[in-house]
Design a protein around this motif. Structure first.
Motif, PDB file in Angstrom:
ATOM      1  N   PRO A 349      50.768  26.234 -53.635  1.00 15.67           N
ATOM      2  CA  PRO A 349      49.384  26.374 -53.712  1.00 15.67           C
ATOM      3  C   PRO A 349      48.530  25.274 -53.678  1.00 15.67           C
ATOM      4  CG  PRO A 349      50.463  27.070 -55.979  1.00 15.67           C
ATOM      5  CD  PRO A 349      51.590  26.513 -55.102  1.00 15.67           C
ATOM      6  N   ARG A 350      47.353  25.385 -53.041  1.00 10.96           N
ATOM      7  CA  ARG A 350      46.722  24.203 -52.301  1.00 10.96           C
ATOM      8  C   ARG A 350      45.281  24.057 -53.386  1.00 10.96           C
ATOM      9  NH1 ARG A 350      47.463  22.513 -47.216  1.00 10.96           N
ATOM     10  NH2 ARG A 350      45.176  22.111 -47.149  1.00 10.96           N
ATOM     11  N   GLY A 351      44.926  24.726 -54.259  1.00  8.96           N
ATOM     12  CA  GLY A 351      43.806  24.528 -55.286  1.00  8.96           C
ATOM     13  C   GLY A 351      42.799  25.073 -54.909  1.00  8.96           C
ATOM     14  N   GLU A 352      41.598  24.690 -54.351  1.00 11.17           N
ATOM     15  CA  GLU A 352      40.506  25.417 -54.311  1.00 11.17           C
ATOM     16  C   GLU A 352      40.523  26.311 -53.081  1.00 11.17           C
ATOM     17  OE1 GLU A 352      37.219  22.693 -53.721  1.00 11.17           O
ATOM     18  OE2 GLU A 352      37.289  21.995 -55.712  1.00 11.17           O
ATOM     19  N   GLU A 353      41.487  26.009 -52.176  1.00 12.03           N
ATOM     20  CA  GLU A 353      41.571  27.079 -50.875  1.00 12.03           C
ATOM     21  C   GLU A 353      42.280  28.276 -51.332  1.00 12.03           C
ATOM     22  OE1 GLU A 353      43.482  25.110 -47.520  1.00 12.03           O
ATOM     23  OE2 GLU A 353      42.601  23.018 -48.443  1.00 12.03           O
ATOM     24  N   ASP A 354      42.861  28.447 -52.519  1.00 13.76           N
ATOM     25  CA  ASP A 354      43.878  29.556 -52.912  1.00 13.76           C
ATOM     26  C   ASP A 354      43.006  30.783 -53.058  1.00 13.76           C
ATOM     27  OD1 ASP A 354      45.833  27.916 -52.889  1.00 13.76           O
ATOM     28  OD2 ASP A 354      46.008  27.549 -55.060  1.00 13.76           O
ATOM     29  N   ALA A 355      41.690  30.644 -53.659  1.00 14.87           N
ATOM     30  CA  ALA A 355      40.874  32.004 -53.973  1.00 14.87           C
ATOM     31  C   ALA A 355      40.678  32.712 -52.701  1.00 14.87           C
ATOM     32  CB  ALA A 355      39.696  31.468 -54.715  1.00 14.87           C
ATOM     33  N   ALA A 356      40.477  32.196 -51.562  1.00 14.46           N
ATOM     34  CA  ALA A 356      40.160  32.854 -50.415  1.00 14.46           C
ATOM     35  C   ALA A 356      41.150  33.341 -49.832  1.00 14.46           C
ATOM     36  CB  ALA A 356      39.464  31.771 -49.239  1.00 14.46           C
ATOM     37  N   LEU A 357      42.581  32.774 -49.816  1.00  8.60           N
ATOM     38  CA  LEU A 357      43.429  33.355 -49.307  1.00  8.60           C
ATOM     39  C   LEU A 357      43.916  34.716 -50.169  1.00  8.60           C
ATOM     40  CD1 LEU A 357      46.113  33.499 -47.629  1.00  8.60           C
ATOM     41  CD2 LEU A 357      47.008  31.887 -49.208  1.00  8.60           C
ATOM     42  N   ILE A 358      43.781  34.460 -51.361  1.00 12.96           N
ATOM     43  CA  ILE A 358      44.215  35.604 -52.500  1.00 12.96           C
ATOM     44  C   ILE A 358      43.249  36.816 -52.132  1.00 12.96           C
ATOM     45  CG2 ILE A 358      44.310  36.509 -54.605  1.00 12.96           C
ATOM     46  CD1 ILE A 358      46.516  34.587 -53.791  1.00 12.96           C
ATOM     47  N   GLU A 359      41.908  36.555 -51.864  1.00 10.76           N
ATOM     48  CA  GLU A 359      41.040  37.660 -51.338  1.00 10.76           C
ATOM     49  C   GLU A 359      41.493  38.128 -50.144  1.00 10.76           C
ATOM     50  OE1 GLU A 359      36.420  38.264 -50.566  1.00 10.76           O
ATOM     51  OE2 GLU A 359      36.982  36.356 -51.383  1.00 10.76           O
ATOM     52  N   ALA A 360      41.723  37.520 -49.072  1.00  9.00           N
ATOM     53  CA  ALA A 360      42.192  38.027 -47.884  1.00  9.00           C
ATOM     54  C   ALA A 360      43.693  38.936 -47.967  1.00  9.00           C
ATOM     55  CB  ALA A 360      42.433  36.785 -47.038  1.00  9.00           C
ATOM     56  N   LEU A 361      44.551  38.275 -48.738  1.00  6.52           N
ATOM     57  CA  LEU A 361      45.906  39.005 -48.986  1.00  6.52           C
ATOM     58  C   LEU A 361      45.449  40.464 -49.561  1.00  6.52           C
ATOM     59  CD1 LEU A 361      48.274  36.127 -50.261  1.00  6.52           C
ATOM     60  CD2 LEU A 361      48.649  37.952 -48.261  1.00  6.52           C
ATOM     61  N   GLU A 362      44.768  40.565 -50.863  1.00  2.70           N
ATOM     62  CA  GLU A 362      44.590  41.586 -51.411  1.00  2.70           C
ATOM     63  C   GLU A 362      43.863  42.668 -50.663  1.00  2.70           C
ATOM     64  OE1 GLU A 362      42.548  40.812 -55.183  1.00  2.70           O
ATOM     65  OE2 GLU A 362      44.342  40.179 -56.275  1.00  2.70           O
ATOM     66  N   PHE A 392      45.583  41.625 -41.888  1.00  2.11           N
ATOM     67  CA  PHE A 392      46.142  40.413 -42.310  1.00  2.11           C
ATOM     68  C   PHE A 392      45.782  39.457 -41.326  1.00  2.11           C
ATOM     69  CE2 PHE A 392      48.853  43.461 -44.552  1.00  2.11           C
ATOM     70  CZ  PHE A 392      48.777  43.076 -45.909  1.00  2.11           C
ATOM     71  N   ALA A 393      44.774  39.640 -40.603  1.00  2.00           N
ATOM     72  CA  ALA A 393      44.362  38.487 -39.507  1.00  2.00           C
ATOM     73  C   ALA A 393      43.906  37.357 -40.475  1.00  2.00           C
ATOM     74  CB  ALA A 393      43.382  38.981 -38.480  1.00  2.00           C
ATOM     75  N   GLU A 394      42.994  37.541 -41.157  1.00  2.00           N
ATOM     76  CA  GLU A 394      42.387  36.222 -41.897  1.00  2.00           C
ATOM     77  C   GLU A 394      43.465  35.661 -43.003  1.00  2.00           C
ATOM     78  OE1 GLU A 394      39.230  35.032 -45.286  1.00  2.00           O
ATOM     79  OE2 GLU A 394      38.982  36.989 -44.296  1.00  2.00           O
ATOM     80  N   ALA A 395      44.460  36.249 -43.679  1.00  2.85           N
ATOM     81  CA  ALA A 395      45.568  35.915 -44.422  1.00  2.85           C
ATOM     82  C   ALA A 395      46.291  34.999 -43.334  1.00  2.85           C
ATOM     83  CB  ALA A 395      46.167  36.973 -45.052  1.00  2.85           C
TER      84      ALA A 395
END
Length: 456
Positions: A349-362, A392-395
């Motif tokens: 994990p990287r902290g604040e950046e994680d939320a955007a990645l999780i949204e892209a993954l889901e 998954f382009a954004e992820a």
């Protein structure tokens, strides 16, 4: 002169539940079974509590005939509790086909319970026979092994003994084979245990139970703020549990308040399933017609259960501090689900950046409609294969900045994904039911544990 052989590790028996008094349980006698055929002994879990050296005969004596474990409880105890069942309050429940058999300490000093399922009738059996089908025991073994491998805090299936009984059931072909199961768990105190005391307006017992849970599960003393501190712990642990369910693609099926442990440890597996794809509406129980406990609604359901604990603790506390503790669930859940999903994906994990990645993954998982287990197996280490398409382009773009937490050098990654979908569960059971062939089950558990080693 030869050196003496090292004595086997002895368990550290406990019986601290008795400090609460008999207002919390009823002493009961175990059922007597016509046969006791050992089908599963979890020596890995047994080693944590010093019982791995039991011979098979001693194992059956303690975990099927329930001879007392020296130094622990002299008799099994059926625990008393109430609960909301599909959000309808039921004061007529309690341990109806199980009991607390023994308590002991693990190597780290944690209090552990050995609890049963299918061990006979109790004062709370109502119209039930107090028994467990062998298929139900096999299903619980598969659930607990898979969840442990996927990082979910869970009870462990400690023992399965076939009993030689033929049971009649409405939801599977009958007569069907019987079994008695023992689980190893960090306590069996449910939210429903507190609800019962609130229902009875028993403030004295509520205070004693609150102090017991803080002392034995959270290594804290009681005090005037004990109810708020306990609720805060339960909220934090259950937010982590809800997140781990989602990352595992798991649907418990019956998230009633009597099935939520105040330690945040998942237990009591009935109509569970793993979701084939990231479908928030996927349900496990055929009787969950409204989808109350569907895959995507589990965090909401667990938070609602914490609300019922807060209501019960109003017996001891004013509302504002309980509300403050309860409202933390919404803040705790998002980072918990990010940690769980990134752990399964195999990146740090990287902290604040994680939320955007999780949204892209889901979003990618929903749009691609791909198998959850396939995706995480193929993408472990943070590289999503091109075969999963543009969903998954954004992820993929965001994952460039994430470091792998572990490589893919474990032999597990060179083999096929390990899953536990309903068709495979039925195939494993069919081999036992039709040919008494247990090897496919044991092979599956070995494959699950290899996956757990690769992920750990």
């Amino acid at each position: 002169m030869a050196e003496p052989t090292q004595a086997p590790t002895l368990p550290r028996p406990e019986r601290v539940i008795e400090t609460l008094g008999d207002a919390f349980y009823d002493a009961v006698d175990p059922a007597r079974f016509p046969q006791t055929i050992l089908r599963w002994r979890n020596d890995r879990a047994a080693a944590e509590v010093g019982l791995e050296h039991l011979t098979d005969d001693a194992w059956i004596a303690h975990l099927a005939r329930f001879d007392p474990l020296p130094g622990s409880l002299p008799r099994p105890l059926a625990l008393r509790y109430h609960g909301h069942q599909f959000r309808v309050y039921n004061p007529e429940i309690g341990d109806g086909r199980g009991f607390l058999y023994a308590q002991l300490r693990d190597r780290g000093g944690r209090l552990m319970d050995l609890g049963t399922k299918g061990s006979g009738q109790t004062p709370y059996s109502r119209f039930g026979d107090g028994r467990l089908t062998l298929k139900g025991a096999v299903r619980e073994l598969l659930a607990t092994e898979m969840l442990q491998a996927l990082g979910v805090p869970t009870s462990r299936t400690f023992s399965i003994v076939e009993t030689g009984e033929k049971l009649e059931r409405n939801d599977e072909p009958s007569p069907t084979r019987g079994a008695v199961l023992v689980r190893l768990s960090h306590g069996h105190v449910r939210i429903g245990t507190f609800q019962r005391l609130a229902y009875l307006r028993d403030a004295e017992s509520m205070a004693a139970l609150t102090d017991y849970c803080l002392r034995e599960f959270y290594a804290e003393a009681g005090g005037d703020d004990a109810p708020e501190r306990l609720l805060a712990h339960v909220v934090e642990r259950t937010a982590t549990l809800a997140a781990s369910y989602m990352a595992a693609g798991f649907v418990h099926g019956v998230l009633n308040t009597d099935n939520i442990n105040v330690t945040g440890e998942s237990f009591d597996y009935g109509p569970w399933r793993f979701a084939p794809t990231w479908d928030p509406g996927f349900t496990a129980a055929y009787f969950d017609h409204a989808g109350l406990y569907a895959f995507g609604r589990q965090p909401e359901a667990i938070h609602w259960n914490c609300m019922q604990l807060a209501v019960a603790l109003r017996t001891l506390s004013e509302a504002p501090p309980l509300i403050e503790a309860l409202e933390r669930f919404g803040d705790l859940y998002p980072p918990a689900v990010a940690r769980a999903l990134l752990w399964r994906l195999g990146v740090t994990p990287r902290g604040e950046e994680d939320a955007a990645l999780i949204e892209a993954l889901e979003r990618g998982l929903r749009e691609c409609n791909t198998g959850i287990d396939d995706f995480f197996h193929d993408s472990f280490g943070g590289t999503i294969p091109p075969s999963y398409g543009d969903a998954f382009a954004e992820a993929r773009e965001r994952l460039v900045d994430y470091a792998p937490r572990k490589g893919r050098n474990h032999p597990h990654w060179s083999g096929p994904p390990v899953s536990m979908l309903i068709d495979e569960v039925e195939t494993l059971w069919s081999a036992i039911d039709q040919r008494d062939d247990w090897q496919p089950l044991y092979d599956k558990v070995a494959a699950i544990r290899a996956m757990g080693d690769a992920l750990a």
